[in-house]
Design an enzyme around this catalytic site. Structure first.
Site, PDB file in Angstrom:
ATOM      1  N   LYS A  77       0.849  -1.184   0.000  1.00 50.58           N
ATOM      2  CA  LYS A  77       0.000   0.000   0.000  1.00 50.58           C
ATOM      3  C   LYS A  77       0.893   1.245   0.000  1.00 50.58           C
ATOM      4  CE  LYS A  77      -3.911   1.711   2.795  1.00 50.58           C
ATOM      5  NZ  LYS A  77      -4.667   1.418   4.031  1.00 50.58           N
ATOM      6  N   SER A 153      -9.335   1.657   3.775  1.00 50.13           N
ATOM      7  CA  SER A 153      -8.476   2.371   2.856  1.00 50.13           C
ATOM      8  C   SER A 153      -7.598   1.455   2.009  1.00 50.13           C
ATOM      9  CB  SER A 153      -7.581   3.344   3.641  1.00 50.13           C
ATOM     10  OG  SER A 153      -6.783   2.633   4.592  1.00 50.13           O
ATOM     11  N   SER A 177      -9.975  -0.799   7.887  1.00 49.13           N
ATOM     12  CA  SER A 177      -9.416  -0.689   6.545  1.00 49.13           C
ATOM     13  C   SER A 177      -8.817  -1.962   5.978  1.00 49.13           C
ATOM     14  CB  SER A 177      -8.364   0.424   6.508  1.00 49.13           C
ATOM     15  OG  SER A 177      -8.968   1.679   6.618  1.00 49.13           O
TER      16      SER A 177
END
Length: 478
Positions: A77, A153, A177
């Site tokens: 990420k 996220s 998330s």
């Protein structure tokens, strides 16, 4: 195993590592499969925002020979897990041109495990959303239905794993998330206890200890092995989770003792579970009861309204730090040309908070941890929805809105079942156990006591064996 029998796009990480050890394909070929899969699926999903081909070649040249996941490709990420020499955007327009100067500890542990990082995944700015729709990168799309959110996220990671680009991808979880994208994508998503996985060396904690680091996977065993490989004390860490007494991989294969499972159907905030969510939870409870476990109705014991305000305070404080630090580092004004309007509003609120208000918010989070401690005195595991809704329509959580308070209120409602675990620091997982009438995945959440990862993995492995999901492929796949 013969090459003709192996399907890269549906294999989990352990299966791929076994194929590499058996000579079905080499590490170079496995990484080549990953880039080919990204080329096929990513133009339709926008899950991967950076290809790291040069870095992958360098990693392949130095793979440890006896590593358990030697040659298995993965994605990072584009925020916390810094990779030295690679760009890192934080999903923020103001950070254009930023390049990391050091490896995150989890990247070091990935390398030691033999994983090969092939790229970076899409995310909202500063990971401050449970939708993945930034102004910088555009939306990551859900391979099950591109009109619905993939969650966030860690949405880019979820879309990439669900579509078969890689078998596993790094993710982190500050309010849901990992679990929310897992639910939206039909994946297994596990949030470890606070302090289980390192967050340094740059950060001492993320969002005041709300964030845990781990991964999104297709199988329970992959998640368990990855946690075995990254679970170790980090020098200087602010927190340390209780030591495990058995490997998580072994736990996932063993099955749990008969458990007393508390069933929570209401979050304590305004948004009520949609009928399809409520029905999926009832059906999942019956399936778990059929495995021999006892299901008992319970209610969350914390003050949901007080926790909502406390988390708003903590997130606003850290957003203020992030906005100010990025603006200063890159010489950019803190305005809507460089930052999302909702985050600018959160940051402005955060700058106005007194230290006493921030400390009171942390005390509320601690009170939540104690409330869960009381619940776990009567049950072994807590079961609930992951989300009160099916995957939201695109744009439903809009960071481009100047109404930051409305955005945060909506965010807290959507995460009402997940964010209490972050406040309490306890492990929690999303298990893909249902689908909606039109085929959207639905995850069911299970929470355990602090340090209870082994118990959750044992339960998840048992559920997976009775209700296998790994073979399901979304309409858009590599």
């Amino acid at each position: 195993m013969r090459a003709s029998e192996f399907d890269y796009a549906t294999s989990d990480a352990i299966g791929l590592s076994e194929a590499i050890r058996a000579g079905v394909l080499s590490p170079d070929e496995a990484v080549g499969e990953a880039f080919a899969a990204i080329d096929r699926a990513n133009p339709r999903l926008n899950a991967v925002i950076l290809r790291m081909e040069d870095e992958a070649r360098e990693q392949l040249s130095r793979l440890p020979q006896d590593a358990p996941l030697r040659g298995v490709p993965t994605l990072l990420k584009d925020d916390c897990p810094s990779y030295a020499g690679a760009p890192m955007s934080f999903g923020c327009r103001a950070a254009g041109g930023n390049v990391s100067d050091s490896d995150h500890e989890i990247v070091t542990r990935y390398r030691a495990a033999g994983l090969v990082v092939v790229g970076k995944t899409n995310l909202p700015e500063f990971s401050c959303n449970v939708a993945t729709e930034s102004s910088l990168h555009g939306p990551a799309l859900n391979p099950w239905n591109t009109q619905r959110s993939i969650g966030g996220s860690s949405g880019g990671a979820a879309a990439a794993v669900a579509a078969g680009m890689v078998p596993t991808a790094y993710a982190n979880d500050g309010a849901g998330s990992i679990r929310i994208p897992a639910s939206c994508a039909g994946l297994f998503g596990f949030r470890p206890s606070r302090g289980r996985v390192p967050c340094g060396p740059v950060s001492s904690e993320n969002w005041g200890g709300l964030v845990s680091h781990h991964a999104l996977t297709r199988s329970v065993r992959d998640s368990a092995l990855l946690l075995d490989l990254t679970d170790a004390p980090e020098p200087g860490a602010l927190y340390a989770a209780p030591a495990k007494d058995v490997s998580y991989l072994a736990a996932a294969g063993s099955g749990p003792r008969r458990l007393r499972i508390g069933l929570v159907t209401q979050s304590g905030l305004q948004m009520q579970p949609e009928p399809e969510i409520a029905n999926a939870l009832d059906e999942a409870a019956e399936r778990v009861r059929g495995l021999g476990h006892t299901i008992v109705p319970i209610a969350f014991a914390h003050d949901a309204g007080a926790l909502k305000e406390a988390l708003t305070t903590l997130i606003a404080t850290y957003t203020a730090i992030e906005v100010d630090d990025v603006a200063a580092a890159f010489g950019k004004p803190a305005d809507e040309d460089n930052f999302e309007p909702a985050n600018l509003g959160l940051a402005a609120f955060g700058r106005e908070l007194a230290a006493t208000e921030v400390l009171r918010a942390r005390n509320t989070a601690n009170a939540t941890a104690r409330a869960f401690g009381r619940l776990f005195a009567g049950v072994d595991v807590i079961m609930s929805p992951v989300m009160p809704t099916l995957p939201l329509p695109l744009g439903a959580l809009d960071v481009r809105s100047a109404d930051w308070r409305g955005f945060v209120d909506r965010l807290m409602d959507v995460t009402a079942f997940t964010h209490p675990a972050n406040a309490a620091g306890i492990p929690a997982m999303s298990v893909p156990m249902a689908q909606s009438a039109d085929g959207l995945p639905i995850g069911i959440q299970f929470m355990g006591p602090l340090g209870g990862e082994g118990l959750l993995f044992a339960l998840a492995g048992e559920i997976e064996r009775s209700w296998p999901w790994a073979g399901r492929r979304p309409p858009i796949h590599a």
